[in-house]
Design an enzyme around this catalytic site. Structure first.
Site, short mmCIF file in Angstrom:
data_model
loop_
_atom_site.label_atom_id
_atom_site.label_comp_id
_atom_site.label_asym_id
_atom_site.label_seq_id
_atom_site.Cartn_x
_atom_site.Cartn_y
_atom_site.Cartn_z
N ASN A 38 16.12 -3.19 -5.19
CA ASN A 38 15.31 -2.06 -4.72
C ASN A 38 14.59 -2.36 -3.42
O ASN A 38 14.31 -1.46 -2.63
CB ASN A 38 14.32 -1.62 -5.80
N SER A 66 10.79 -2.24 -13.65
CA SER A 66 11.50 -2.10 -12.37
C SER A 66 10.69 -2.70 -11.23
O SER A 66 11.20 -2.82 -10.12
CB SER A 66 11.74 -0.63 -12.05
N HIS A 95 15.69 -7.45 -15.26
CA HIS A 95 15.85 -6.08 -14.79
C HIS A 95 17.30 -5.64 -14.91
O HIS A 95 18.15 -6.08 -14.14
CB HIS A 95 15.35 -5.99 -13.33
N GLU A 146 18.82 -8.89 -12.83
CA GLU A 146 17.87 -9.65 -12.00
C GLU A 146 16.90 -10.36 -12.95
O GLU A 146 16.27 -9.72 -13.79
CB GLU A 146 17.08 -8.70 -11.08
N1 LIG Z 1 15.79 4.59 -15.69
C1 LIG Z 1 16.33 3.62 -14.96
O1 LIG Z 1 17.32 3.82 -14.23
C2 LIG Z 1 15.76 2.22 -15.04
C3 LIG Z 1 16.50 1.15 -14.52
C4 LIG Z 1 16.00 -0.15 -14.65
C5 LIG Z 1 14.77 -0.36 -15.27
N2 LIG Z 1 14.06 0.71 -15.74
C6 LIG Z 1 12.77 0.43 -16.40
O2 LIG Z 1 12.99 0.47 -17.81
C7 LIG Z 1 11.78 0.89 -18.48
C8 LIG Z 1 12.10 2.07 -19.36
O3 LIG Z 1 12.61 3.12 -18.57
P1 LIG Z 1 13.49 4.32 -19.19
O4 LIG Z 1 14.09 5.02 -18.03
O5 LIG Z 1 14.35 3.80 -20.30
O6 LIG Z 1 12.32 5.22 -19.83
P2 LIG Z 1 12.45 6.34 -20.97
O7 LIG Z 1 11.28 7.24 -20.77
O8 LIG Z 1 13.83 6.92 -20.98
O9 LIG Z 1 12.27 5.53 -22.35
C9 LIG Z 1 11.08 4.91 -22.73
C10 LIG Z 1 10.99 4.92 -24.25
O10 LIG Z 1 9.84 4.15 -24.64
C11 LIG Z 1 9.27 4.78 -25.77
N3 LIG Z 1 7.89 4.35 -25.94
C12 LIG Z 1 6.79 4.80 -25.30
N4 LIG Z 1 5.71 4.12 -25.72
C13 LIG Z 1 6.14 3.22 -26.64
C14 LIG Z 1 5.49 2.23 -27.43
N5 LIG Z 1 4.17 2.01 -27.35
N6 LIG Z 1 6.25 1.48 -28.28
C15 LIG Z 1 7.58 1.69 -28.37
N7 LIG Z 1 8.25 2.62 -27.65
C16 LIG Z 1 7.54 3.36 -26.78
C17 LIG Z 1 9.44 6.26 -25.50
O11 LIG Z 1 9.40 7.01 -26.70
C18 LIG Z 1 10.81 6.32 -24.85
O12 LIG Z 1 11.84 6.55 -25.82
C19 LIG Z 1 10.77 1.18 -17.36
O13 LIG Z 1 9.96 0.05 -17.16
C20 LIG Z 1 11.66 1.44 -16.15
O14 LIG Z 1 10.99 1.18 -14.92
C21 LIG Z 1 14.53 1.99 -15.65
#
Ligand SMILES: NC(=O)c1ccc[n+]([C@@H]2O[C@H](COP(=O)([O-])OP(=O)(O)OC[C@H]3O[C@@H](n4cnc5c(N)ncnc54)[C@H](O)[C@@H]3O)[C@@H](O)[C@H]2O)c1
Length: 286
Positions: free
Chosen positions: A187, A116, A137, A149
């Protein structure tokens, strides 16, 4: 063409689903088996609902789900033309995951981060092929939101960028080119507006007046404070702090009221209290 998505959380499972729906063979990888089981269950439920509503046939559902498989092994990125990382937003974790991808991925694979706001160039530097790394993104929920993005790191080459751009079109997304600076486009504009709305509450405005002004005066579907409560006051404050630190510019100064709210546990809808109070079903009660 095979796609690998690393991380099966909120974003990773939605991104994997998006690619499977568009006809790609997808391997969704997560080191936590529980996360894989939960993603599998959620996606299956979602498609069962689509069948029940007549949006998909049973055969179409089976075909899509047949293209989407799960694995706890990083080795399963082998053979993937595109690898998308969606692990938690921590730079050291992302760098270690990219170093591992570098060891295992096919030489021509395009390697994408769904960060993000972390630096694509810094993440890319953890590999020996920074030219093959870029940012894409997605927005939550990934299968629904149209925007993608695209972010080039300093070393990203044209071939990498063009491959991802074409793929984005195939999965039905509209792309915009965003600079590699904190907040990208959405953002960087949205979060300072939420921050400004918090400043107005700190100055004595009623949250509902601020939100109604933006809904009725600008046709926003949701007011900036309602949105802050929805995403989480702590998450929004974290993004604002990222802008403040990343640009070293006082114009991104986080609102002190947000700091106090986080300290008090007023984290928004998920906590039952933010700028508004919520009942158990998540409806505003005051
Ligand atoms: N939540 C949102 O609205 C949103 C929107 C856009 C982008 N993002 C970005 O997306 C990314 C993920 O966010 P999220 O909300 O899905 O997080 P999340 O915590 O829901 O999911 C992350 C997953 O990664 C797994 N994980 C952790 N370490 C790992 C590894 N070494 N190898 C493989 N898997 C691993 C975890 O078990 C978990 O299931 C972040 O960079 C976040 O900034 C989030």
């Amino acid at each position: 063409m095979k796609v690998a998505v690393i991380g099966a959380g909120l974003m990773g499972s939605g991104i994997a689903q998006t690619f499977a729906q568009a006809g790609y063979e997808v391997k969704n990888i997560d080191t936590f088996k529980d996360a894989l089981a939960k993603a599998d269950e959620n996606v299956k439920k979602l498609f069962e609902k689509k069948v029940a509503k007549g949006k998909l046939t049973e055969a179409q559902k089976d075909e899509i789900l047949g293209r989407l498989t799960y694995s706890p092994r990083m080795e399963d990125i082998k053979g993937a033309a595109v690898i998308i990382e969606a692990v938690p937003e921590k730079i050291e974790l992302k760098k270690s995951v990219f170093a591992e991808i570098d060891k295992l991925a096919d030489p021509e694979a395009v390697i994408v981060s769904n960060t993000s706001g972390l630096s694509i160039s810094e993440i890319a530097a953890a590999t020996n092929r920074p030219n093959k790394v870029m940012g894409a993104h997605f927005f939550y929920p990934a299968p629904v939101m149209k925007l993608l993005e695209l972010i080039r790191g300093i070393a990203t080459d044209d071939e990498t960028y063009n491959t991802m751009k074409k793929m984005a079109q195939k999965i039905g997304k509209t792309t915009v080119d965003a600079p590699e600076f904190p907040g990208f486009i959405v953002n960087r504009i949205l979060v300072p507006m939420q921050n400004e709305a918090a400043f107005m509450v700190m100055e004595g405005c009623e949250p509902k007046d601020v939100d109604n002004a933006m809904k009725l005066g600008c046709n926003f579907p949701m007011g900036p404070l309602e949105l802050t409560d929805f995403v989480g006051v702590d998450i929004m404050l974290g993004t604002m702090k990222g802008l403040y630190k990343g640009f070293s510019d006082s114009k991104y100064r986080p609102c002190p009221l947000l700091e106090n709210m986080v300290k008090a546990g007023y984290l928004g809808k998920k906590a039952g209290q933010g700028f508004y109070r919520y009942d158990k079903d998540g409806s505003i009660i005051g």
